[in-house]
Design an enzyme around this catalytic site. Structure first.
Site, mmCIF file in Angstrom:
data_model
loop_
_atom_site.group_PDB
_atom_site.id
_atom_site.type_symbol
_atom_site.label_atom_id
_atom_site.label_comp_id
_atom_site.label_asym_id
_atom_site.label_seq_id
_atom_site.Cartn_x
_atom_site.Cartn_y
_atom_site.Cartn_z
ATOM 1 N N GLU B 50 0.776 -1.204 -0.019
ATOM 2 C CA GLU B 50 -0.155 0.047 0.016
ATOM 3 C C GLU B 50 0.789 1.245 -0.023
ATOM 4 O OE1 GLU B 50 -0.553 -2.738 1.754
ATOM 5 O OE2 GLU B 50 -2.494 -3.159 1.605
ATOM 6 N N PHE B 112 -11.641 -7.193 13.776
ATOM 7 C CA PHE B 112 -10.639 -7.780 13.042
ATOM 8 C C PHE B 112 -10.268 -6.573 12.034
ATOM 9 C CE2 PHE B 112 -9.563 -10.019 9.046
ATOM 10 C CZ PHE B 112 -8.242 -10.354 9.242
ATOM 11 N N GLN B 113 -8.961 -6.420 11.824
ATOM 12 C CA GLN B 113 -8.381 -5.251 10.950
ATOM 13 C C GLN B 113 -9.060 -4.098 11.417
ATOM 14 O OE1 GLN B 113 -8.311 -6.984 6.887
ATOM 15 N NE2 GLN B 113 -6.306 -8.016 7.413
ATOM 16 N N LYS B 162 -17.592 -0.532 6.185
ATOM 17 C CA LYS B 162 -18.051 -1.788 5.171
ATOM 18 C C LYS B 162 -19.370 -1.646 4.810
ATOM 19 C CE LYS B 162 -17.435 -6.496 3.473
ATOM 20 N NZ LYS B 162 -16.725 -7.664 3.616
#
Ligand SMILES: Cc1cc2nc3c(=O)[nH]c(=O)nc-3n(C[C@H](O)[C@H](O)[C@H](O)COP(=O)(O)OP(=O)(O)OC[C@H]3O[C@@H](n4cnc5c(N)ncnc54)[C@H](O)[C@@H]3O)c2cc1C
Ligand SMILES: Cc1ncc(C[n+]2csc(CCOP(=O)(O)OP(=O)(O)O)c2C)c(N)n1
Ligand SMILES: [Mg+2]
Lengths: 164, 575
Positions: B50, B112-113, B162
């Protein structure tokens, strides 16, 4: 070094407050107090910030604040006539002969006793920061249990105003 | 039109005229990647890390003036992007970085993440947004592009949970073209009264100098700068970031100023009586010791960011506005007036400057045995006719390129000045090559720097990017070694780059052409071959003199007039 009271209007948005406080730590600016709440227009917050610094640092502080995308307007209240107020809630030990003495002191300072127990008072007091400091000083140190202060908020005198 | 959040992201990119984005997928951006898959207008360049995506977008932006766009996933995707965001921020490069975030309901649960992307990027970006409702998405995208590209440009981060991009939730879409923000309205026009005062000061100057910077490049104001400089007949020096905005071959150009700037430029700064700073920010690499900075000069400063003015050096005539607007107003006032600049003063000023110039501060000891880095850059200039998009990594090679590749046009010199990010060069070159598929693009680098983003050679293969990599291989972190030689009595603590790979073989394993050059006499032909191979990436491993230092140099704590000169200039050696 001079004490400045900066008043600012900013978007009432998530992250706006963090942007201001992060700016002060990132650039090593000193911040003495900060007080913030929404205004009559719910989309705007008004913040009052107190800092003591040199003129050149103050210039940077106000420029950097103005540069923040969320800041709509800014004013240095200390530039002109203004009113500053801070509120304090102070819990003091109040026993025996001191019960009367503290009540008398609170009256002199135009404080209000808003909670009473067998051996303590909670006193509410507003004024400029100097007055609140003075009150805390006249109470014997071992009688002060807890001090809660809001930080300064302020407004310009006369027609001058910080609005949209 | 009814669109899902994911489709809104892609449609907004189209509405912004974005043709290319750089990214790397992951869980929280999969809805967006799915929307990307179903269209052809926005091209996606898959990088290998990235950091590479951000530098590539940055190179794209620097070489075009258009905003660079990045798409990465939450957590490690976002943290990997941070170095590139900070790099763009310090050099005022317009960029929009879209980061995925865990679903809104999970924010704050150490999901998570999950990382606090807006929190991490706040201090190193122009602005950050966390999108809270899909209804806000289109406007937030518009605001992000608007903020990134106007005023003093910079990277803007848009963090998108998301659930906001859920393909099953469609809402009416309309792109808010005429955005107005009450809290953000950068000034373009400069204050006419201030501009007139500045012109007056210039008329009365005996020893004026223009100090121009990256703001001229950013504002595409090169033409106005050239017009004004020629009209006034005054000397001009440029920062590292401003190189190319004024043609280096012009007599009025004194070269770069600052730590590794030209002697004539720094001496002229030191003796100037009027300094005209244009889109430059008085960085400490430029000013040297502040107490010794331009001791005799009255200072005019043109900058779009009020906080740039009087930040490090207090100025006499501040002018807030865009370079182009202010310079054009200045020119108009000068041309309409009947005053002229003090010509006698100017003549003797130029005599002094020519004497400094005559010292030849960039002289170096040429060699038949070993390739000198200065010679390598001069050869690169010769082979490319001075017409090259040149990206750089960070170190000695960067300084040699700045000194010896004479840039004639803006947006051709692409380097990380403010953050000084090693690893920038190769991915930045990818962005430049994507933006200019038919132009020659090269990356000058060091053996330490190139290893920081070497994985991007795979991206170059996948996307057919025929970049020419000019590795100035001295086996050392040369810039670090130089400081250790000069200030730590030669204790070369961890600046020797041990266990280097065979760069030629390494390049070949990525499917490219690799060549090694060891002799000065072979260099030109090798470079020529590299550029003749128009469709291939060529990696030249150029073994250079490991002991060469960058001169001249202002050591820390010294002033412009106290430059250390190269041994060759002291002896009047060969040029
Ligand atoms: C190893 C190394 C060595 C270095 N040595 C040197 C050196 O010797 N000399 C040197 O010069 N640099 C050197 N640098 C670079 C240095 O660190 C700074 O990055 C550089 O000097 C800053 O350049 P600048 O002042 O042009 O500002 P930039 O970072 O390019 O900033 C641009 C300025 O223009 C303003 N601006 C932006 N847009 C506009 C607009 N539209 N209108 C008006 N104003 C605008 C901005 O507000 C800002 O103030 C070195 C860097 C490295 C890594
Ligand atoms: C990411 C990063 N880490 C560390 C540094 C400090 N640094 C500046 S120059 C340099 C050495 C660069 O070596 P090389 O790429 O071989 O270039 P040379 O100076 O030899 O030309 C280092 C370590 C940096 N600028 N960036
Ligand atoms: Mg090296």
């Amino acid at each position: 070094m001079k004490r400045h009271i900066i008043s600012l209007l900013m978007e009432n948005e998530a992250g706006a407050l963090s942007n201001v406080s992060a700016l002060f730590s990132a650039r090593g600016f000193n911040i003495e107090s900060l007080c913030v709440a929404p205004t009559d227009d719910a989309s705007l917050s008004r913040m009052t910030l107190v800092t003591t610094c040199s003129e050149s640092v103050f210039e940077q502080i106000s420029k950097q604040l103005n540069k923040l995308i969320d800041v709509v307007k800014l004013m240095d209240l200390t530039e002109g006539d203004h009113i500053e107020r801070e509120m304090m809630l102070i819990k003091v030990r109040a026993e025996k002969e001191m019960r009367e003495e503290i009540k008398r002191l609170a009256e002199i300072f135009r404080g209000k006793i808003i909670d009473v127990s067998d051996n303590s008072y909670v006193i509410e007091m507003t004024g400029d920061s100097g007055k609140l400091d003075a009150f805390v000083h006249v109470i014997p140190e071992d009688h002060v249990i807890e001090v809660v202060r809001t930080g300064v908020s302020g407004i310009a005198r006369g027609v001058k105003s910080l609005t949209l | 039109m009814e669109l899902s959040g994911a489709e809104i992201v892609v449609q907004a990119l189209k509405d912004e005229g974005v043709e290319t984005i750089f990214g790397y997928p992951g869980g929280s951006v999969l809805h967006i990647y799915d929307a990307l898959f179903q269209q052809d207008d926005v091209k996606h360049v898959l990088v290998r890390h990235e950091q590479g995506a951000t530098h590539a977008a940055d190179g794209y932006a620097r070489s075009t003036g258009k905003p660079g766009v990045v798409l990465v996933t939450s957590g490690p995707g976002a943290t990997n992007a941070i170095t590139g965001i900070a790099t763009a921020h310090l050099d005022s490069i317009p960029m929009v970085v879209l980061t995925g975030q865990v679903p809104s309901a999970l924010i704050g649960t150490d999901a998570f993440q999950e990382v606090d992307t807006t929190g991490i990027s706040r201090p190193c970006s122009k602005h950050t947004f966390l999108v809270k409702r899909v209804e806000d998405l289109a406007e937030t995208m518009r605001k992000a592009f608007y903020i990134a590209t106007t005023g003093r440009p910079g990277p803007v981060v848009v963090d998108i949970p998301k659930d906001i991009t859920d393909p099953s939730v469609k809402i009416p879409y309309e792109y808010p073209r005429n955005l107005k923000m009450r809290s953000y309205s950068p000034v373009k026009k400069g204050h006419l009264g201030q501009i007139k005062k500045a012109v007056e000061l210039i008329y009365n100057a005996k020893r004026p100098i223009i100090y121009s910077g990256g703001g001229v490049v950013i504002d595409n104001a090169s033409g106005s700068l050239i017009d004004l400089t020629r009209e006034l007949g005054v000397p001009l020096t440029s920062t590292l970031m401003g190189l190319g905005a004024y043609p280096a071959s012009d007599r009025q150009f004194l070269g770069m100023l600052g730590m590794h700037g030209n002697y004539e430029a720094n001496m002229a700064m030191h003796e100037a009586d009027v300094l005209i700073a244009i889109g430059a920010r008085f960085d400490d690499r430029v000013t040297g010791h502040i107490a010794h900075f331009c001791p005799q000069a009255k200072i005019i400063h043109i900058d779009i960011d009020p906080s740039s003015i009087s930040k490090n050096v207090s100025v006499d005539i501040p002018i807030v506005g865009s370079v182009k607007d202010v310079l054009n107003d200045m020119l108009r006032i000068i041309r309409e007036g009947d005053r002229k600049i003090d010509n006698d003063g100017l003549t003797s000023w130029w005599e002094r400057i020519e004497a400094w110039r005559g010292l030849g501060c960039l002289r170096y000891e040429q060699s038949d045995e070993v390739i000198k880095p200065q010679f390598a850059v001069e050869t690169l200039h010769k082979v490319t006719g001075g017409d090259l998009y040149l990206t750089s990594d960070v170190g000695q090679h960067q300084m040699f390129a700045a000194q010896f590749y004479k840039f004639e046009k803006p947006r051709r010199w692409i380097n990380s000045g403010g953050l000084g990010t090693m690893g920038f060069g190769l991915p930045a070159a990818m962005g430049v090559q994507m933006a200019h598929p038919d132009k020659p693009v090269a990356c000058i680098t060091g053996e330490a720097s190139i290893l920081m983003c070497i994985q991007e050679l795979a991206t170059c293969k996948q996307h057919g990017l025929p970049i020419k990599i000019m590795l100035m291989n001295n086996g050392y972190m040369g810039m670090v070694r130089q400081w250790q030689e000069m200030f730590y009595e030669g204790r070369y603590s961890h600046s020797y780059v041990d266990a280097l790979p065979d760069f030629v073989e390494l390049t070949k394993s990525f499917g490219h052409v690799g060549m090694r050059v060891t002799k000065p006499s072979d260099l030109e032909a090798a470079m020529q071959e590299a550029f003749d191979r128009k469709d291939e990436l060529v990696f030249l491993d150029i073994l250079i003199d490991p002991t060469e230092n960058v001169y001249p140099m202002i050591e820390a704590g010294k002033g412009h007039h106290e430059m250390a000169m190269s041994p060759a200039s002291k002896q009047g050696g060969q040029r």
